[in-house]
Design an enzyme around this catalytic site. Structure first.
Site, short mmCIF file in Angstrom:
data_model
loop_
_atom_site.label_atom_id
_atom_site.label_comp_id
_atom_site.label_asym_id
_atom_site.label_seq_id
_atom_site.Cartn_x
_atom_site.Cartn_y
_atom_site.Cartn_z
N SER A 146 0.85 -1.20 0.00
CA SER A 146 0.00 0.00 0.00
C SER A 146 0.88 1.24 0.00
O SER A 146 2.08 1.16 0.28
CB SER A 146 -0.86 -0.02 1.27
N TYR A 159 -3.66 -0.89 9.89
CA TYR A 159 -3.45 -1.03 8.45
C TYR A 159 -2.03 -0.60 8.08
O TYR A 159 -1.32 -1.30 7.35
CB TYR A 159 -4.49 -0.18 7.71
P1 NAD Z 1 -11.97 -4.94 -1.40
O1 NAD Z 1 -12.50 -4.75 -0.02
O2 NAD Z 1 -12.76 -4.47 -2.57
O3 NAD Z 1 -11.57 -6.47 -1.64
C1 NAD Z 1 -10.94 -7.26 -0.66
C2 NAD Z 1 -11.30 -8.71 -0.92
O4 NAD Z 1 -10.76 -9.51 0.15
C3 NAD Z 1 -12.81 -8.94 -0.93
O5 NAD Z 1 -13.16 -9.78 -2.00
C4 NAD Z 1 -13.07 -9.56 0.41
O6 NAD Z 1 -14.22 -10.39 0.45
C5 NAD Z 1 -11.79 -10.35 0.64
N1 NAD Z 1 -11.61 -10.62 2.06
C6 NAD Z 1 -11.67 -9.73 3.09
N2 NAD Z 1 -11.52 -10.36 4.26
C7 NAD Z 1 -11.36 -11.68 3.98
C8 NAD Z 1 -11.16 -12.84 4.78
N3 NAD Z 1 -11.13 -12.77 6.12
N4 NAD Z 1 -11.04 -14.04 4.16
C9 NAD Z 1 -11.11 -14.12 2.82
N5 NAD Z 1 -11.27 -13.06 2.01
C10 NAD Z 1 -11.40 -11.86 2.58
O7 NAD Z 1 -10.57 -4.22 -1.36
P2 NAD Z 1 -9.50 -3.94 -2.53
O8 NAD Z 1 -9.38 -2.49 -2.65
O9 NAD Z 1 -9.74 -4.75 -3.74
O10 NAD Z 1 -8.20 -4.43 -1.76
C11 NAD Z 1 -7.42 -5.53 -2.13
C12 NAD Z 1 -6.05 -5.38 -1.50
O11 NAD Z 1 -5.43 -4.20 -1.98
C13 NAD Z 1 -6.08 -5.24 0.03
O12 NAD Z 1 -4.97 -5.91 0.59
C14 NAD Z 1 -5.96 -3.75 0.23
O13 NAD Z 1 -5.43 -3.41 1.47
C15 NAD Z 1 -5.01 -3.40 -0.90
N6 NAD Z 1 -4.99 -2.00 -1.30
C16 NAD Z 1 -6.11 -1.37 -1.80
C17 NAD Z 1 -6.00 -0.05 -2.19
C18 NAD Z 1 -7.16 0.71 -2.76
O14 NAD Z 1 -7.02 1.92 -2.98
N7 NAD Z 1 -8.32 0.12 -3.01
C19 NAD Z 1 -4.81 0.63 -2.07
C20 NAD Z 1 -3.70 -0.03 -1.57
C21 NAD Z 1 -3.81 -1.35 -1.20
#
Ligand code: NAD
Length: 254
Positions: A146, A159
């Site tokens: 991130s 986080y």
């Molecule tokens: P999101 O919430 O849309 O998707 C996360 C996915 O993980 C979902 O499908 C959810 O059901 C699954 N999940 C959550 N808890 C779970 C568990 N206990 N067991 C199994 N599956 C589980 O979020 P996203 O934005 O797609 O994030 C994906 C990754 O990218 C994460 O690690 C997040 O921290 C990281 N990230 C996102 C951003 C952003 O701007 N969206 C930026 C930096 C990093």
């Protein structure tokens, strides 16, 4: 002419956690586009991902599991091997965030985030690395870091701790496992339009502030991760070890 075959992952098996939506879904589809069969792991239904992967002419196995503990890990590897024979790529993408002032932050909001975002990332990596060694094949592990692997952020202490930990762990595992032809790298997405940032985007003032400092002038889209994840999953990145690639529209360069 350049050998684009080095970007192909035809016939490889990729496990993608959190593949049901958002960035995980887009990366699963990207890896399928480059030829991999996909094992999606999530605790929500993955029908949409299944359809999108199948539309790429690739196979999809969905495994419903809650990754907040390490308990389901052996069963996931076993099910993947039963269907596809080898495991070659792991994308540790599932992650959650909790927002509260640090002064009021609870132990539960600390543990829930650290367990999924860091502990499971380590033990899933360990489980697939053991499998790579048993297969005597090279392997690729891609962790999702991130901006808060590089920066402090505000109101998201667990986080920031977890994602800073992911970047350090990526380096450590790369150092230990490079000799086994296992590449461990990470992608640090910038501000991407997914469920994870819904609250942030709904806050008009914060949203405008964020957009104002993104040189690319837009929020990232899940599809923006497709190229980078294919690169890190393929032989094209065989000499890239322990690095965290920012895919952030220039945010960190500002
Ligand atoms: P999101 O919430 O849309 O998707 C996360 C996915 O993980 C979902 O499908 C959810 O059901 C699954 N999940 C959550 N808890 C779970 C568990 N206990 N067991 C199994 N599956 C589980 O979020 P996203 O934005 O797609 O994030 C994906 C990754 O990218 C994460 O690690 C997040 O921290 C990281 N990230 C996102 C951003 C952003 O701007 N969206 C930026 C930096 C990093």
């Amino acid at each position: 002419m350049m050998d684009f075959a080095r970007f192909s992952i035809e016939g490889k098996t990729a496990i993608v956690t959190g593949a049901g939506t958002g960035l995980g879904q887009a990366m699963a589809v990207g890896l399928a586009e480059a030829g991999a069969q996909i094992v999606g792991v999530d605790y929500i239904p993955m029908n949409e991902t299944d359809q999108a992967v199948s539309a790429m002419g690739s196979q999809f196995l969905g495994i419903e599991a809650n990754l907040s503990t390490t308990e389901p890990l052996p069963g996931i590897i076993e099910a993947a091997l039963k269907r596809f024979e080898t495991v070659d790529i792991l994308v540790n993408n599932a992650g959650i965030i909790r927002r509260h002032d640090s002064i009021d932050f609870t132990e539960k909001d600390w543990d829930d985030v650290m367990n999924l975002n860091l502990k499971t990332v380590f033990f899933f990596s360990q489980a697939v690395a053991k499998q790579f060694l048993a297969q005597a094949t090279p392997g690729k592990i891609i962790n999702i870091a991130s901006m808060l692997s590089f920066q402090g952020g505000i109101r998201v202490p667990s986080y920031t701790a977890s994602k800073s930990g992911v970047m350090g762990l990526t380096r450590l595992l790369a150092c230990e496992w490079a000799k086994h032809r296992i590449n461990v790298n990470a992608i640090a997405p910038g501000y991407m339009a997914t469920n994870n940032t819904e609250a942030l985007r709904a806050d008009t003032a914060r949203s405008a502030e964020i957009l104002g400092r993104i040189p690319a002038g837009r929020w990232g889209l899940p599809e923006d991760l497709r190229g980078p994840v294919i690169f890190l999953a393929s032989a094209a990145s065989d000499y890239v070890n322990g690095y965290t690639i920012a895919v952030d529209g220039g945010w960190l360069s500002r």
